[in-house]
Design an enzyme around this catalytic site. Structure first.
Site, mmCIF file in Angstrom:
data_model
loop_
_atom_site.group_PDB
_atom_site.id
_atom_site.type_symbol
_atom_site.label_atom_id
_atom_site.label_comp_id
_atom_site.label_asym_id
_atom_site.label_seq_id
_atom_site.Cartn_x
_atom_site.Cartn_y
_atom_site.Cartn_z
ATOM 1 N N ARG A 243 0.853 -1.191 0.000
ATOM 2 C CA ARG A 243 0.000 0.000 0.000
ATOM 3 C C ARG A 243 0.888 1.241 0.000
ATOM 4 O O ARG A 243 1.895 1.296 0.708
ATOM 5 C CB ARG A 243 -0.900 0.029 1.239
ATOM 6 C CG ARG A 243 -2.108 -0.885 1.163
ATOM 7 C CD ARG A 243 -3.133 -0.416 0.117
ATOM 8 N NE ARG A 243 -4.295 -1.274 0.065
ATOM 9 C CZ ARG A 243 -4.428 -2.327 -0.745
ATOM 10 N NH1 ARG A 243 -3.467 -2.656 -1.595
ATOM 11 N NH2 ARG A 243 -5.543 -3.046 -0.722
ATOM 12 N N GLU A 272 -2.999 7.370 -4.442
ATOM 13 C CA GLU A 272 -3.400 6.685 -5.666
ATOM 14 C C GLU A 272 -4.753 7.191 -6.189
ATOM 15 O O GLU A 272 -5.678 7.332 -5.377
ATOM 16 C CB GLU A 272 -3.491 5.193 -5.331
ATOM 17 C CG GLU A 272 -3.219 4.284 -6.485
ATOM 18 C CD GLU A 272 -3.023 2.853 -6.008
ATOM 19 O OE1 GLU A 272 -2.111 2.593 -5.205
ATOM 20 O OE2 GLU A 272 -3.812 2.009 -6.447
ATOM 21 N N HIS A 290 -0.826 -0.312 -10.069
ATOM 22 C CA HIS A 290 -1.491 -1.253 -9.149
ATOM 23 C C HIS A 290 -1.887 -2.557 -9.854
ATOM 24 O O HIS A 290 -3.072 -2.871 -9.982
ATOM 25 C CB HIS A 290 -2.709 -0.602 -8.478
ATOM 26 C CG HIS A 290 -3.093 -1.268 -7.188
ATOM 27 N ND1 HIS A 290 -3.570 -0.592 -6.091
ATOM 28 C CD2 HIS A 290 -3.064 -2.579 -6.811
ATOM 29 C CE1 HIS A 290 -3.826 -1.443 -5.112
ATOM 30 N NE2 HIS A 290 -3.529 -2.668 -5.530
HETATM 31 C C1 8YV Z 1 -6.855 -5.644 -5.548
HETATM 32 C C2 8YV Z 1 -5.143 -5.329 -3.727
HETATM 33 O O1 8YV Z 1 -6.952 -5.725 -6.916
HETATM 34 O O2 8YV Z 1 -6.413 -7.135 -2.886
HETATM 35 C C3 8YV Z 1 -5.763 -6.148 -2.646
HETATM 36 O O3 8YV Z 1 -5.561 -5.793 -1.478
HETATM 37 O O4 8YV Z 1 -4.366 -4.507 -3.446
HETATM 38 C C4 8YV Z 1 -5.440 -5.423 -5.162
HETATM 39 O O5 8YV Z 1 -4.477 -6.190 -5.786
HETATM 40 C C5 8YV Z 1 -7.746 -4.550 -5.061
HETATM 41 O O6 8YV Z 1 -7.665 -4.421 -3.678
HETATM 42 C C6 8YV Z 1 -9.175 -4.764 -5.443
HETATM 43 O O7 8YV Z 1 -10.062 -4.237 -4.499
#
Ligand code: 8YV
Length: 328
Positions: A243, A272, A290
């Site tokens: 993150r 982001e 991402h």
């Molecule tokens: C997802 C991600 O695509 O799952 C996670 O925590 O960071 C991502 O790879 C995204 O969160 C979809 O909501």
């Protein structure tokens, strides 16, 4: 007799097969435009949904949860990270929160390894030279990156993804070090040949590569701040597939421009999709939009996990992927 169908509201478009199955199993309301819901639309959604299926692009904070109708039983996140959801506020109102753990582990670890390789071996820079028609032939001293074999990788956060990265790193001859709230089991530490550092600062100053693989929580916000970045060796590289909030992006940009760091690979950003302008167009910075879980297989599996959680709720059982505040 089959159970009454749950009223489910999806905030974004999901893979076709997932949406179709959801229409079969539930009273599912799709978002065919895929435009992220604004605050008013989200607020209306939590007033009619029994289950809301959000993604990382939705902010489900305490205020929104307080505005939900009594019919809202569950927030079933499409994704593993739940830092955009106030789990405590939801739990306090008796609303279950679930996520999709496990199914995006290998893909996210692949992406972290890709960034380590891309930054160390200057892959994006090299590809750009060729694309611009500027490749004039091999030379003994041009475009040299850094060797991976034998280097020290420091993984911050040794959960599923951290461990999956460690397995890949071993195959590339990296020495695995890690910082975590607590050490992994002896069995896993032995399998990964991993060295535990309880003091993050101590680990940071000794590593060649740092990879962030921990969740974003109030405790981990700006975990890599200016002071910590200053501890890194000037030849070190930093990779973040977790993150953006884990890194003080302005300080990172300064460090990379001042050559206090050799390179950076980021798949996630503090604000982001905005990116600190100081990180753009730097030869030793690789930025991705991402993509951690962006494989057809992972997105399908994430959808299947959401459906499993919904189905168990509909059938009167406890959804398997519940997130409880004590886990955070
Ligand atoms: C997802 C991600 O695509 O799952 C996670 O925590 O960071 C991502 O790879 C995204 O969160 C979809 O909501």
């Amino acid at each position: 007799m089959s159970a009454r169908k749950l009223k489910v509201v999806l905030t974004r478009r999901l893979p076709d097969a997932v949406e179709t199955r959801m229409r079969e199993l539930f009273d599912a309301e799709l978002n065919l435009t895929d435009r992220p819901m604004d605050r008013a639309a989200l607020s209306a959604a939590v007033q009619r949904a029994e289950v809301l299926v959000p993604t990382i692009t939705d902010v489900i904070d305490a205020e929104l949860i307080a505005s939900a109708g009594d019919q809202l039983r569950m927030i079933a996140n499409f994704g593993a990270g739940i830092d955009h959801i106030d789990v405590e506020a939801a739990t306090a109102r008796g609303i279950i929160v679930t996520n999709t753990p496990g199914v995006l582990t290998e893909d996210t670890a692949d992406l972290a390894m890709s960034l380590i390789l891309a930054v160390s071996r200057r892959i994006v820079e090299g590809a750009q030279v060729v694309a611009e028609g500027k490749f004039e032939g091999w030379t003994p001293t041009w475009m040299c990156g850094r060797k991976l074999w034998g280097k020290r990788l420091g993984i911050v956060g040794m959960g599923r993804i951290g461990q999956a990265l460690a397995r890949r790193a071993r195959a590339f001859g990296l020495q695995v070090h890690y910082h975590n709230r607590k050490p992994v089991s002896d069995l896993i530490a032995e399998e990964l040949g991993a060295t535990y550092w309880d003091d993050l600062d101590q680990m940071l100053s000794r590593m060649d590569i740092i990879s962030l693989n921990c969740p974003a929580t109030p405790h981990t916000r700006h975990l890599l701040n200016a002071e910590r970045l200053a501890r890194l060796q000037p030849h070190a590289i930093v990779v973040n597939t977790a993150r953006g909030e884990l890194i003080e992006e302005a300080a990172l940009s300064e460090a990379v421009r001042a050559r206090a760091l050799a390179g950076v690979g980021l798949d996630v950003f503090e604000h982001e999709p905005a990116i600190h302008p100081g990180l753009l167009n730097q030869p030793n910075v690789v930025l991705l939009p991402h993509l951690g879980s962006a494989t057809l297989e992972a997105r399908q599996d994430m959808g299947d996990r959401v459906i499993l959680n919904l189905m168990t709720l509909q059938n009167g059982h406890r959804p398997p992927d519940r997130v409880i505040p004590a886990m955070l």
